[in-house]
Design an enzyme around this catalytic site. Sequence first.
Site, short mmCIF file in Angstrom:
data_model
loop_
_atom_site.label_atom_id
_atom_site.label_comp_id
_atom_site.label_asym_id
_atom_site.label_seq_id
_atom_site.Cartn_x
_atom_site.Cartn_y
_atom_site.Cartn_z
N ALA A 113 0.89 -1.62 0.08
CA ALA A 113 -0.22 -0.32 -0.04
C ALA A 113 0.57 1.71 0.29
O ALA A 113 0.57 2.35 -0.60
CB ALA A 113 -0.94 -0.06 1.68
N TYR A 114 1.64 0.95 0.76
CA TYR A 114 2.51 1.99 0.96
C TYR A 114 3.44 2.57 -0.85
O TYR A 114 4.00 3.64 -0.45
CB TYR A 114 3.74 2.31 1.95
CG TYR A 114 4.83 3.22 2.50
CD1 TYR A 114 4.47 4.74 2.84
CD2 TYR A 114 6.05 2.64 2.33
CE1 TYR A 114 5.57 5.48 2.39
CE2 TYR A 114 7.14 4.07 2.61
CZ TYR A 114 6.72 5.52 2.50
OH TYR A 114 7.97 6.14 2.97
N ILE A 115 3.96 1.58 -0.81
CA ILE A 115 4.67 1.69 -2.26
C ILE A 115 3.81 1.98 -3.62
O ILE A 115 3.89 2.78 -4.51
CB ILE A 115 5.19 0.08 -2.76
CG1 ILE A 115 6.72 -0.35 -2.10
CG2 ILE A 115 5.41 0.10 -4.43
CD1 ILE A 115 7.21 -1.22 -2.51
#
Length: 237
Positions: free
Chosen positions: A144-146
Amino acid sequence: MVTGGSRGIGRATVNRLAGAGYAVVVGYAGNRDQAEAAVGEALAAGGRAVAVRADVADERQVADLFTAAESEFGGVDVVVHAAGRMVLAPIAEFDLADLDALHRTNIRGTFVVVQQAANRLRSGGSIVTFSTSQVGLAFPRYGAYIASKAAVEGMTMVLARELRGRDVNVNAVAPGATATDMFLDGKDRETIDRLAGMAPLERLGTPADIAEAVAFLASPAGHWINGQVLRANGGIV
């Protein structure tokens, strides 16, 4: 202007830019004490600084942030958007409420800040956004962060081309493992040591390391660099 300027990489950037003679607006989300401490460090470094609270995903608050900068210092020449959020979990188990909050800060927040910067930055200025070296590394649990930071890279590249003729350079800095509270949170010593050892320089980055990269891109010496992602990570990828 440095969003997320009250802690971590943002705070180190405030200090570095103030030491180079910039007047700095420290944008912060909620911790006024930390923001005022960053202002105090900037003043001690010989610069001028004020702290202004703003939710980076709220277009009215961000517009007011720019207005405050213009009122206090006469205009805005450099925007460093360091505010961000990180939540880690496998994609199959990721809480969608966390996904929405993550993307609100990292994607919408970046879009809102650079939209204001595109309309209000003075000629000769610089915009620096923040991605992550995880876009290339693709570690498990970072999905999700990527995704949010890949979006930041995309909009940064587009904005660099949309500002043709304005003499404004637009770049993203993509740190690797950096010893910030956000990075260290929840990691045991073994994990930290393993990540530190992955880079050929065999250590974690420091907020000051990343602040130096930002300061270069924002300076006249770095102005010819435009539409790029600078992976500041000690050679890990």
